[in-house]
Design a protein around this motif. Structure first.
Motif, PDB file in Angstrom:
ATOM      1  N   VAL A 152       0.833  -1.202   0.000  1.00 49.55           N
ATOM      2  CA  VAL A 152       0.000   0.000   0.000  1.00 49.55           C
ATOM      3  C   VAL A 152       0.871   1.258   0.000  1.00 49.55           C
ATOM      4  CG1 VAL A 152      -1.599   1.327   1.439  1.00 49.55           C
ATOM      5  CG2 VAL A 152      -2.026  -1.093   1.005  1.00 49.55           C
ATOM      6  N   THR A 153       2.001   1.222   0.687  1.00 52.87           N
ATOM      7  CA  THR A 153       2.929   2.363   0.665  1.00 52.87           C
ATOM      8  C   THR A 153       3.456   2.592  -0.748  1.00 52.87           C
ATOM      9  OG1 THR A 153       3.564   1.977   2.971  1.00 52.87           O
ATOM     10  CG2 THR A 153       5.063   3.291   1.627  1.00 52.87           C
ATOM     11  N   ARG A 154       3.864   1.518  -1.417  1.00 51.70           N
ATOM     12  CA  ARG A 154       4.350   1.663  -2.802  1.00 51.70           C
ATOM     13  C   ARG A 154       3.248   2.172  -3.713  1.00 51.70           C
ATOM     14  NH1 ARG A 154       6.738  -3.299  -6.401  1.00 51.70           N
ATOM     15  NH2 ARG A 154       4.493  -3.763  -6.578  1.00 51.70           N
ATOM     16  N   ASP A 155       2.045   1.654  -3.522  1.00 49.53           N
ATOM     17  CA  ASP A 155       0.904   2.099  -4.324  1.00 49.53           C
ATOM     18  C   ASP A 155       0.632   3.580  -4.122  1.00 49.53           C
ATOM     19  OD1 ASP A 155      -1.685   1.443  -5.882  1.00 49.53           O
ATOM     20  OD2 ASP A 155      -2.460   2.312  -4.016  1.00 49.53           O
ATOM     21  N   ALA A 156       0.721   4.033  -2.868  1.00 49.14           N
ATOM     22  CA  ALA A 156       0.493   5.456  -2.581  1.00 49.14           C
ATOM     23  C   ALA A 156       1.544   6.324  -3.261  1.00 49.14           C
ATOM     24  CB  ALA A 156       0.515   5.683  -1.067  1.00 49.14           C
ATOM     25  N   ALA A 157       2.801   5.900  -3.215  1.00 47.39           N
ATOM     26  CA  ALA A 157       3.869   6.678  -3.841  1.00 47.39           C
ATOM     27  C   ALA A 157       3.680   6.751  -5.357  1.00 47.39           C
ATOM     28  CB  ALA A 157       5.220   6.062  -3.497  1.00 47.39           C
ATOM     29  N   ARG A 158       3.246   5.674  -5.955  1.00 49.12           N
ATOM     30  CA  ARG A 158       3.053   5.652  -7.408  1.00 49.12           C
ATOM     31  C   ARG A 158       1.901   6.543  -7.851  1.00 49.12           C
ATOM     32  NH1 ARG A 158       3.615  -0.852  -8.788  1.00 49.12           N
ATOM     33  NH2 ARG A 158       5.904  -0.910  -8.941  1.00 49.12           N
ATOM     34  N   ASN A 159       1.017   6.868  -6.922  1.00 55.56           N
ATOM     35  CA  ASN A 159      -0.145   7.684  -7.269  1.00 55.56           C
ATOM     36  C   ASN A 159       0.010   9.139  -6.861  1.00 55.56           C
ATOM     37  OD1 ASN A 159      -2.493   5.917  -8.417  1.00 55.56           O
ATOM     38  ND2 ASN A 159      -1.546   4.666  -6.823  1.00 55.56           N
ATOM     39  N   GLY A 160       1.236   9.585  -6.615  1.00 55.32           N
ATOM     40  CA  GLY A 160       1.491  10.980  -6.302  1.00 55.32           C
ATOM     41  C   GLY A 160       1.732  11.202  -4.831  1.00 55.32           C
ATOM     42  N   GLN A 161       2.279  12.363  -4.498  1.00 56.73           N
ATOM     43  CA  GLN A 161       2.600  12.676  -3.110  1.00 56.73           C
ATOM     44  C   GLN A 161       1.352  12.803  -2.254  1.00 56.73           C
ATOM     45  OE1 GLN A 161       5.465  16.090  -3.517  1.00 56.73           O
ATOM     46  NE2 GLN A 161       6.216  15.285  -1.568  1.00 56.73           N
ATOM     47  N   PRO A 162       1.357  12.177  -1.089  1.00 54.94           N
ATOM     48  CA  PRO A 162       0.243  12.373  -0.166  1.00 54.94           C
ATOM     49  C   PRO A 162       0.339  13.736   0.519  1.00 54.94           C
ATOM     50  CG  PRO A 162       1.896  10.991   0.855  1.00 54.94           C
ATOM     51  CD  PRO A 162       2.359  11.248  -0.554  1.00 54.94           C
ATOM     52  N   LYS A 163      -0.716  14.132   1.145  1.00 55.28           N
ATOM     53  CA  LYS A 163      -0.703  15.382   1.905  1.00 55.28           C
ATOM     54  C   LYS A 163       0.150  15.241   3.159  1.00 55.28           C
ATOM     55  CE  LYS A 163      -3.849  18.834   3.890  1.00 55.28           C
ATOM     56  NZ  LYS A 163      -5.268  19.186   4.164  1.00 55.28           N
ATOM     57  N   GLY A 164      -0.060  14.156   3.911  1.00 54.29           N
ATOM     58  CA  GLY A 164       0.745  13.874   5.088  1.00 54.29           C
ATOM     59  C   GLY A 164       1.816  12.840   4.762  1.00 54.29           C
ATOM     60  N   THR A 165       2.922  12.897   5.454  1.00 51.47           N
ATOM     61  CA  THR A 165       4.018  11.964   5.203  1.00 51.47           C
ATOM     62  C   THR A 165       3.616  10.543   5.596  1.00 51.47           C
ATOM     63  OG1 THR A 165       5.731  13.642   5.462  1.00 51.47           O
ATOM     64  CG2 THR A 165       6.386  11.351   5.858  1.00 51.47           C
ATOM     65  N   LEU A 166       3.870   9.608   4.690  1.00 51.23           N
ATOM     66  CA  LEU A 166       3.578   8.191   4.910  1.00 51.23           C
ATOM     67  C   LEU A 166       4.893   7.433   5.000  1.00 51.23           C
ATOM     68  CD1 LEU A 166       1.616   5.730   4.934  1.00 51.23           C
ATOM     69  CD2 LEU A 166       1.797   5.743   2.420  1.00 51.23           C
ATOM     70  N   THR A 167       5.047   6.616   6.035  1.00 51.02           N
ATOM     71  CA  THR A 167       6.280   5.853   6.222  1.00 51.02           C
ATOM     72  C   THR A 167       5.953   4.392   6.488  1.00 51.02           C
ATOM     73  OG1 THR A 167       7.341   7.802   7.223  1.00 51.02           O
ATOM     74  CG2 THR A 167       8.446   5.683   7.507  1.00 51.02           C
ATOM     75  N   PHE A 168       6.685   3.531   5.808  1.00 53.38           N
ATOM     76  CA  PHE A 168       6.636   2.092   6.088  1.00 53.38           C
ATOM     77  C   PHE A 168       7.960   1.689   6.729  1.00 53.38           C
ATOM     78  CE2 PHE A 168       8.284  -2.014   4.599  1.00 53.38           C
ATOM     79  CZ  PHE A 168       7.434  -2.860   5.284  1.00 53.38           C
ATOM     80  N   VAL A 169       7.876   0.935   7.833  1.00 50.47           N
ATOM     81  CA  VAL A 169       9.071   0.445   8.515  1.00 50.47           C
ATOM     82  C   VAL A 169       9.005  -1.075   8.577  1.00 50.47           C
ATOM     83  CG1 VAL A 169      10.546   0.628  10.547  1.00 50.47           C
ATOM     84  CG2 VAL A 169       9.049   2.542   9.931  1.00 50.47           C
ATOM     85  N   GLY A 170       9.956  -1.738   7.918  1.00 51.13           N
ATOM     86  CA  GLY A 170      10.119  -3.183   8.050  1.00 51.13           C
ATOM     87  C   GLY A 170      11.109  -3.418   9.169  1.00 51.13           C
TER      88      GLY A 170
END
Length: 442
Positions: A123-141
């Motif tokens: 979902v993080t990759r999908d969000a990045a591919r669809n343009g910048q979000p308003k708030g910062t999104l971070t995925f941590v593995g």
């Protein structure tokens, strides 16, 4: 490929990487899942990727999608990448082959928690591919969760506190269903977790030769009596709103409900069925004797013995409160017992209100309209507690089909033939996608 297909492929690869954490410093080797995740995100526009490694191979990966509005609420998805060991001979399906049989994916970590981790990443990759979000999104593995985060979440929160935002975090688990007495539905969201108050209780006795026991003060006998008294301790039931709401969500008859709310009948917990132990742990300070040690040679009377206790305090209970309960339970033996504190952590709870919690409720409503959402606390630990200690909020979130109850999910954790119904992967991917769009505007 669809978002679901991408997630499933990633999940299967992560299971096959077999990042088994046996609680020793060089186990886990989460670098394999970090490498898999970095390849998964390769070529994604507008992201920032960082890796953190406190010890060779114990790698956590941070993928950030910067937001356009620095004032907007950020969101961090904490997915751990390690798994617990297996007793392979007890598995019908090989634990690291990621087999799919009759709509179920089998493998260590399928439920705990690689299906959520993979969903978060996709979902993080999908969000990045669809343009910048308003708030910062971070995925941590994140590494080392299964060993309480000493080389993962705990280390990051202490040594690299600014690597990502801890303000609004999601992790494991939630979104399963309750077996309500009248047959209606209810969904679970995890809002907190009990603390840790591990203890080692020491006693002394007379040394000597095993052939001459007359008149001796036996440390073995004494530690046995200590164990008996500790096992007999029963603490008062919780009076907090989370426990009360959990009980009422089941719609038991009035007598059962009152007995559970006030702790007047321990047998009433049987009404929870497979959740009896979970409910008991949620409502009480729990004390489990887990380790006992005395002596070494069979012909030597040991002058020292100890036992170790896995104790989980409720929110609001201090470490001094725990020691006081132990001393009261020991009674006239208390002065002969030395209490040593081991891992000691306070319980953490997030509010059932605020922007992230409201977004969770809206997402549940989207997928299961009209179904009430019941906050719970976990008896175990998660990386969310580190964010709460830094002033953030954290919730356990996923989504399961109507047939998957909270008891079903718990039965899979650390079990033989651990598996995931693929319907739940599809639901969780779609729920995370919806939540991310709702909360950070992706």
């Amino acid at each position: 490929m669809t978002l679901y297909d991408d997630t499933l492929a990633l999940l299967r690869e992560m299971i096959r990487n077999a990042c088994v954490n046996d609680l020793t410093p060089d186990s886990g080797q989460e670098i394999h899942n970090a490498d898999t995740l970095e390849r998964f995100f390769a070529g994604t526009p507008g992201i920032q990727v960082s890796r953190y490694e406190p010890r060779p191979g114990r790698t956590s990966i941070v993928v950030t999608v910067p937001g356009t509005d620095p004032e907007a609420e950020p969101l961090t998805l904490l997915g751990h990448t390690d798994v617990v060991p297996v007793h392979e001979e007890r598995w019908e399906h090989p634990p690291f082959d990621a087999e799919i049989v009759d709509g179920r994916l089998y493998g260590r970590g399928a439920m705990d928690m690689l299906f959520i981790t993979a969903s978060m990443a996709a979902v993080t990759r999908d969000a990045a591919r669809n343009g910048q979000p308003k708030g910062t999104l971070t995925f941590v593995g994140i590494a080392d969760e299964e060993a309480r985060g000493g080389l993962g979440g705990k280390w990051l929160s202490e040594e690299h506190r600014d690597a990502f935002s801890w303000r609004n975090c999601l992790s494991e688990t939630g979104g399963s269903h309750l077996e309500v007495a009248d047959g209606t539905d209810a969904l679970v969201v995890v809002v907190g977790e009990k603390g840790a108050a591990q203890r080692r209780l020491h006693v002394g006795g007379d040394a000597g030769h095993g052939s001459n026991p007359f008149g001796k003060d036996f440390s073995v006998v004494k530690i046995g009596e200590v164990a008996r008294r500790i096992a007999a301790i029963r603490t008062p039931v919780s009076s907090d709103e989370i426990w009360q709401g959990f009980v009422r969500a089941f719609r038991f008859d009035n007598d059962t409900e009152q007995a559970l709310l006030h702790g007047t009948d321990p047998d009433a917990y049987e009404k929870f069925g497979r959740l009896a132990a979970y409910a008991d742990a949620m409502s009480h300070l729990t004390i489990s004797p887990t380790v006992l040690h005395a002596g070494g040679a069979i012909n030597v009377l040991p002058s020292h013995a100890y036992m170790e206790l896995d104790i989980r305090p409720l929110p609001g209970m201090t470490q001094d409160d725990v020691d006081r309960v132990l001393r009261e339970g020991l009674g006239d033996l208390a002065d002969e017992v030395r209490i040593e504190r081991l891992i000691s952590e306070e319980a953490t709870v997030s509010p059932t209100s605020g922007p992230l919690y409201d977004a969770l409720l809206a997402t549940f409503e989207e997928f299961f309209p009209g179904v009430p959402v019941v906050p719970t606390i976990s008896a175990g630990g998660s990386d969310l507690r580190f964010g709460r200690r830094l002033g953030g909020v954290g919730y356990g979130f996923a989504l399961h089909g109507r047939e998957r109850t909270l008891a079903d999910v718990f039965s899979q954790l650390h079990s033989h033939d651990e598996h995931l119904d693929l319907e739940d992967l599809d639901l969780t991917v779609r729920a995370y996608r919806s939540l991310v769009r709702r909360f950070v505007g992706a």
